[in-house]
Structures are given as structure tokens and as C-alpha cells.
Design a protein around this motif. Structure first.
Motif, short mmCIF file in Angstrom:
data_model
loop_
_atom_site.label_atom_id
_atom_site.label_comp_id
_atom_site.label_asym_id
_atom_site.label_seq_id
_atom_site.Cartn_x
_atom_site.Cartn_y
_atom_site.Cartn_z
N GLY A 105 27.05 11.50 -49.91
CA GLY A 105 26.99 12.13 -48.91
C GLY A 105 28.83 12.30 -48.90
O GLY A 105 28.87 12.31 -47.49
N TYR A 106 29.61 11.98 -50.15
CA TYR A 106 30.66 12.36 -49.50
C TYR A 106 30.84 13.96 -49.62
O TYR A 106 30.03 14.96 -50.19
N ARG A 107 32.13 14.74 -49.18
CA ARG A 107 32.55 15.85 -48.58
C ARG A 107 32.64 16.23 -49.91
O ARG A 107 34.29 15.28 -50.67
N LEU A 108 32.87 17.41 -51.04
CA LEU A 108 34.17 17.56 -52.04
C LEU A 108 34.27 18.85 -51.41
O LEU A 108 33.51 19.93 -51.67
N TYR A 109 35.87 19.36 -51.60
CA TYR A 109 36.11 20.75 -51.09
C TYR A 109 36.87 22.08 -52.10
O TYR A 109 37.03 20.86 -53.17
N SER A 110 35.75 23.04 -52.24
CA SER A 110 36.72 23.80 -52.97
C SER A 110 38.03 24.51 -52.93
O SER A 110 38.28 24.35 -51.58
N ASN A 111 38.76 25.55 -54.37
CA ASN A 111 40.13 25.79 -53.81
C ASN A 111 39.57 26.66 -52.53
O ASN A 111 40.04 27.04 -51.78
N ALA A 112 38.30 27.64 -52.27
CA ALA A 112 37.96 28.28 -51.27
C ALA A 112 38.22 27.97 -50.13
O ALA A 112 38.66 28.48 -48.53
N ASN A 113 37.62 26.69 -49.99
CA ASN A 113 37.72 25.98 -48.62
C ASN A 113 39.22 25.71 -48.43
O ASN A 113 39.24 25.58 -47.05
N LEU A 114 39.77 25.34 -49.28
CA LEU A 114 41.12 25.31 -49.00
C LEU A 114 41.86 26.18 -48.08
O LEU A 114 42.64 26.02 -47.90
N GLU A 115 41.83 27.04 -49.11
CA GLU A 115 42.10 28.54 -48.38
C GLU A 115 41.79 28.30 -46.99
O GLU A 115 43.14 28.84 -46.38
N MET A 116 40.19 28.60 -47.00
CA MET A 116 39.84 29.00 -45.28
C MET A 116 40.67 27.43 -44.30
O MET A 116 41.74 27.78 -42.91
N LEU A 117 40.96 26.09 -44.68
CA LEU A 117 41.52 25.23 -44.39
C LEU A 117 43.06 25.73 -44.32
O LEU A 117 43.42 25.42 -42.54
N GLN A 118 43.52 26.35 -44.71
CA GLN A 118 45.11 27.25 -44.77
C GLN A 118 44.96 27.82 -43.16
O GLN A 118 46.12 28.22 -42.52
N GLN A 119 43.69 28.83 -43.59
CA GLN A 119 43.88 29.79 -42.82
C GLN A 119 43.95 29.06 -41.13
O GLN A 119 44.56 29.42 -40.34
N ILE A 120 43.08 28.15 -41.21
CA ILE A 120 42.88 28.01 -39.81
C ILE A 120 43.69 27.31 -39.36
O ILE A 120 43.98 27.50 -37.98
N LEU A 121 45.11 26.55 -40.53
CA LEU A 121 45.97 26.02 -39.64
C LEU A 121 47.67 27.23 -39.10
O LEU A 121 48.22 26.70 -38.67
N PHE A 122 47.19 28.12 -39.87
CA PHE A 122 47.39 28.96 -39.48
C PHE A 122 48.38 29.12 -37.74
O PHE A 122 48.71 29.63 -37.14
N PHE A 123 46.68 29.59 -37.84
CA PHE A 123 46.09 29.76 -36.20
C PHE A 123 46.08 28.72 -35.06
O PHE A 123 46.81 29.23 -34.29
N ARG A 124 46.25 27.84 -35.60
CA ARG A 124 46.42 26.56 -34.93
C ARG A 124 48.03 26.85 -34.75
O ARG A 124 47.69 26.19 -33.21
N GLU A 125 48.69 26.81 -35.55
CA GLU A 125 50.16 26.80 -34.95
C GLU A 125 50.75 27.74 -34.47
O GLU A 125 51.33 27.65 -33.77
#
Length: 249
Positions: free
Chosen positions: A38-58
Motif C-alpha cells: 500500500g505504499y505510494r510510488l511517484y514517477s517523474n511524470a507525477n513530480l512534474e504534475m506536482l510542480q505544476q500544481i504548486l505553480f498554480f497554488r503560488e
């Protein structure tokens, strides 16, 4: 393909594991893989999307709107990045102007130069802040007026009791303001504040609660009142109330 565990992502980005879990639960950002345990594993694509989310949050976008944008089939990541850059440059330009005004005001206070009244307010352009205006129109003054009307109609002993409870909650939040706004302690105290606001006849929606938090930090009337309980409390409550609203939406 190399994957990263949720704790590693949290440490890399500087957000909490709880926040990442919330993003997954609301299907804003789900990891590419889950282990049998049940451990979550994030790919590079996931990290890129997270970066995008944080840009919007900023830039002040709410999580539900970000989800709508980035999961739209027509979403263009490069186009979004270019827009982010333009908006952030504009934001930086305004901040640079305000900093320059602060520097001149310091020299003015020391008697090194004279400032005109116009110069004292260079860099302040609230017409370019749609989020503050929207918060004020939709949730701020009207919500506060309704809330104050409810309190004003209470018997004197109930007003006194509620005032004491408000002070107690603000003091409790002030004790954790040096930590993270999404910590369990902060969110528990903010939950008490939300419950108190909704304990009488007027109901604050989560959206209104989040908007009220913005006013604490953006309207000097509220900031002065809130910061009496601790320097920086208004900004901390803004962030903590936004987290609470997003996590309970």
C-alpha cells in the motif's frame, strides 16, 4: 523507471505526507504505482504534475480549480508554464516596486530624503489582485456583517461566553503558529474555530471560511485584531484555514 516514495517526495518538495495523501484522495495527484503493502510510488511524470500544481497554488488557485485545469484533455503544460512565468514576473515586478518604496520610506524616516504623498504609495495596485476582491465581495464584508449581527442579538452572558471561547481558540492557534499550517495541532485548533463560527444561526461554508482567512491577512483591520494574539498569526491562520477548507471539501 525510477519511482520515489511518498516520504521522499514530501521531503524533496517541503510539504507534508498528509497533503500528498489528500491530493491522492481527491484525485488531483495520484501516484503511478502502489506497492502490495500500500505504499505510494511517484514517477517523474507525477513530480512534474506536482510542480505544476504548486505553480498554480503560488498564484492563488484553489485545489478544485487546479484539478479541473490539469485534468482537462486540452491542458497544455508548456503553455501553462509560460503563463505562470508571465504572472510571476508581474507579481515580482509589483513586489520590487513595493520594496523600493519601503527603502525610500526608511530613508525618509531617517531624514535623508523627502517623499511626496504619491511616492509613499508607489507599488500598491490592488486593482490587479482579483483574488482579494473576489474574497471581499463573495465572503468577506457580508459574511462578517451577518456573523456580527448574530452575535449582537445574543444575550449579554452568551456574548461574553462566546468572546471568551474565541480568545481561547486564538491563543491556542497562536501557540502553534511557528510550525506548519497543516500540522495536526494547527488543523485541530482551526477545526475548533470553524465549529465555533458555525455554532450559532449563521453558517460559514468551507469556501467562505477560506475567504475569511484571506481577509485576516489582507485587510489591515482584521490583521491588527488577529495579530494581537501573536505576530504573524493572521497569515498563519490564512494558510491553516485554506488547508482546512481544502481537506474537508
Amino acid at each position: 523507471m525510477r519511482t520515489v516514495k511518498v516520504k521522499e517526495v514530501a521531503d524533496l518538495v517541503g510539504i507534508s505526507v498528509r497533503t500528498l495523501h489528500h491530493y491522492d484522495e481527491m484525485r488531483l495527484l495520484s501516484p503511478d504505482r502502489m506497492t502490495d503493502a500500500g505504499y505510494r510510488l511517484y514517477s517523474n511524470a507525477n513530480l512534474e504534475m506536482l510542480q505544476q500544481i504548486l505553480f498554480f497554488r503560488e498564484l492563488g488557485f484553489p485545489l478544485k480549480k487546479i484539478k479541473e485545469i490539469i485534468h482537462d484533455p486540452a491542458f497544455d503544460r508548456l503553455e501553462a508554464l509560460e503563463l505562470h512565468r508571465s504572472m510571476l514576473l508581474e507579481k515580482r515586478s509589483r513586489l520590487d516596486q513595493v520594496i523600493a518604496t519601503v527603502d525610500k520610506t526608511i530613508r525618509h524616516a531617517k531624514g535623508e530624503l523627502q517623499m511626496t504623498n504619491k511616492e509613499k504609495f508607489e507599488g500598491f495596485d490592488f486593482s490587479h489582485n482579483p483574488y482579494e476582491q473576489e474574497a471581499r465581495e463573495r465572503w468577506g464584508d457580508e459574511a462578517m456583517e451577518k456573523s456580527n449581527a448574530v452575535i449582537g442579538n445574543m444575550p449579554k452572558d452568551e456574548q461574553s461566553a462566546m468572546s471568551d471561547e474565541m480568545v481561547m481558540i486564538f491563543e491556542k492557534i497562536a501557540t502553534v503558529r511557528k510550525g506548519s499550517s497543516d500540522s495536526e495541532e494547527a488543523q485541530a485548533a482551526i477545526g475548533e474555530w470553524y465549529a465555533l463560527l458555525n455554532s450559532k444561526d449563521y453558517h460559514y461554508s468551507l469556501e467562505a471560511f477560506k475567504g475569511l482567512g484571506q481577509l485576516y491577512a489582507e485587510d489591515e483591520r482584521f490583521t491588527r485584531s488577529v495579530d494581537r494574539f501573536g505576530d504573524g498569526l493572521a497569515e498563519f491562520m490564512r494558510d491553516a484555514m485554506a488547508v482546512y477548507a481544502d481537506m474537508n471539501a
